[in-house]
Design a protein around this motif. Structure first.
Motif, PDB file in Angstrom:
ATOM      1  N   THR A 127     -22.421 -22.172 -48.768  1.00  0.00           N
ATOM      2  CA  THR A 127     -22.602 -20.724 -48.645  1.00  0.00           C
ATOM      3  C   THR A 127     -23.935 -20.259 -49.211  1.00  0.00           C
ATOM      4  OG1 THR A 127     -21.382 -20.419 -50.724  1.00  0.00           O
ATOM      5  CG2 THR A 127     -20.130 -20.307 -48.653  1.00  0.00           C
ATOM      6  N   ARG A 147     -26.201 -26.446 -42.534  1.00  0.00           N
ATOM      7  CA  ARG A 147     -26.807 -26.250 -41.217  1.00  0.00           C
ATOM      8  C   ARG A 147     -27.665 -27.437 -40.801  1.00  0.00           C
ATOM      9  NH1 ARG A 147     -29.957 -21.012 -41.276  1.00  0.00           N
ATOM     10  NH2 ARG A 147     -30.281 -21.657 -39.116  1.00  0.00           N
ATOM     11  N   ASN A 182     -26.660 -22.988 -48.134  1.00  0.00           N
ATOM     12  CA  ASN A 182     -26.601 -23.060 -46.667  1.00  0.00           C
ATOM     13  C   ASN A 182     -27.236 -24.351 -46.141  1.00  0.00           C
ATOM     14  OD1 ASN A 182     -25.915 -22.192 -44.109  1.00  0.00           O
ATOM     15  ND2 ASN A 182     -27.749 -20.950 -43.842  1.00  0.00           N
ATOM     16  N   LEU A 230     -20.925 -18.655 -41.301  1.00  0.00           N
ATOM     17  CA  LEU A 230     -21.655 -19.879 -41.596  1.00  0.00           C
ATOM     18  C   LEU A 230     -22.245 -20.448 -40.315  1.00  0.00           C
ATOM     19  CD1 LEU A 230     -19.214 -21.643 -44.086  1.00  0.00           C
ATOM     20  CD2 LEU A 230     -21.322 -20.414 -44.626  1.00  0.00           C
TER      21      LEU A 230
END
Length: 377
Positions: free
Chosen positions: A12, A18, A15, A108
């Motif tokens: 979160t 990704r 991140n 997300l």
């Protein structure tokens, strides 16, 4: 100190998830849930119907009036229409928390189907409640006021009950009809595991008599047991991500009894030439296999180096066939089965037909080569 907190912070705040791929914000609603739930969302709106009179949902009211609920919403309609009553309890207790859960995960960028597995049983429960409420509406007319006498004839009652149950049965049949398609796609969606199985079943048995003199010099006497020969297999990234696991890294064809061991390796960061030099077999992507063949063809005469050859192409990336193709394949398969049962087909024709359709999955999906088993000698 707190693994769950570290994972939450990693996904979160930082991140960094990704880096493993991203999807648009609507991917769960537009792709993941339709494929996971099939046609069951069509029954969600019916869970807003109030419970039927009497029966189990009627509580202890003895069949008088509707079931007691503190979440009944009455909507005024034109005079010619009755009042519309909606039961908000399933929506507020079941659907709304799951919708909030999916909305948070949709923020997300990195999305996976396994992230929303906890939501699937609750969403199917909403569909089950909707089917129960809908079928209960068809039973309301069986008894009149006070539970005495029949308010409708048996024929009209049967038609009403069948019409009320028809959407639920339609959803179930639609899901059952699409099940073979998804099952066939799932069986063809793991080319890495299929390639490892092919290596054990189709390549290992002739290895001892045909290719063993070519591949043993790289590992002669260097196995875990001093006197054994080693056959080294390198597993590429795509194969490792599509079905290859430690459970499949087994030697089932009697290699140990014949004095040969297999070494499975997943080392990353190696160039293609380095892998060709260090390993006897490669399970790699289609593009890399074509590059290995091109490097072999471009090599000058007299230049030393290993020769590479593709022993088996492994197919994957399943996509659904057109309905016309599915019907044609089903017709062809049924005709072949009928011919074999009647004894009208010889062994050559049956073997040739099996080579063209290697399994029932090819009836519903078509694939293309994505991996290759390459021998380096």
């Amino acid at each position: 100190m707190w693994p769950e907190g570290m994972v939450l912070f990693f996904n979160t705040v930082e991140n960094k998830s990704r880096e493993w791929g991203t999807h648009p914000w609507h991917w769960y609603a537009s792709s993941a849930l339709p494929r996971a739930l099939l046609a069951s969302p069509l029954l969600w709106p019916f869970c807003l119907l109030p419970p039927r009179r009497g029966g189990r949902e009627g509580g202890r009211a003895g069949g008088k009036g509707r079931a007691k609920s503190g979440m009944i919403l009455t909507l005024p309609l034109p005079r010619s229409l009755p009042l519309l009553e909606l039961d908000l309890e399933p929506f507020l207790l079941l659907f709304l928390p799951i919708a909030a859960y999916l909305s948070l995960y949709s923020l997300l960028p990195h999305k996976e189907l396994r992230f929303i597995f906890p939501a699937l049983p609750v969403l199917n429960l909403c569909a089950a409640v909707g089917w129960a409420r809908l079928s209960g509406r068809g039973e309301e007319g069986r008894k009149g006021k006070g539970g005495k006498g029949k308010s409708l004839s048996m024929s009209s009652l049967s038609v009403r009950f069948c019409c009320a149950c028809l959407p639920g049965w339609g959803v179930m049949l639609l899901s059952l009809f699409t099940l073979p398609l998804f099952l066939a796609a799932s069986r063809k969606n793991y080319p890495g595991g299929e390639g490892l199985r092919t290596f054990h079943v189709e390549i290992v048995p002739p290895l001892f008599s045909t290719f063993l003199p070519l591949v043993t010099p790289t590992g002669k006497g260097g196995g875990r047991d001093g006197g054994r020969d080693q056959v080294k297999l390198h597993i590429g990234v795509l194969a490792a991500q599509t079905g290859v696991s430690r459970f499949g890294e087994v030697w089932r064809e009697g290699g140990r009894e014949r004095g040969v061991d297999v070494v499975y390796d997943k080392e990353e960061g190696l160039s293609l030439l380095e892998r060709m030099r260090r390993y006897d077999f490669l399970l790699l992507e289609k593009e890399e296999a074509e590059e290995a063949i091109r490097k072999r063809e471009e090599r000058n005469e007299g230049e030393k180096g290993k020769e590479c050859a593709v022993m088996k192409w492994v197919e994957g990336l399943p996509c659904a066939r057109r309905p016309k193709e599915i019907l044609w394949n089903l017709r062809k398969e049924l005709m072949e089965v009928a011919a074999r049962l009647k004894g009208k087909s010889d062994r050559s024709s049956s073997s040739s037909s099996r080579s063209k359709t290697e399994g029932w999955e090819n009836i519903f999906v078509k694939t293309e080569p994505v991996l290759a088993l390459v021998i380096c000698h």
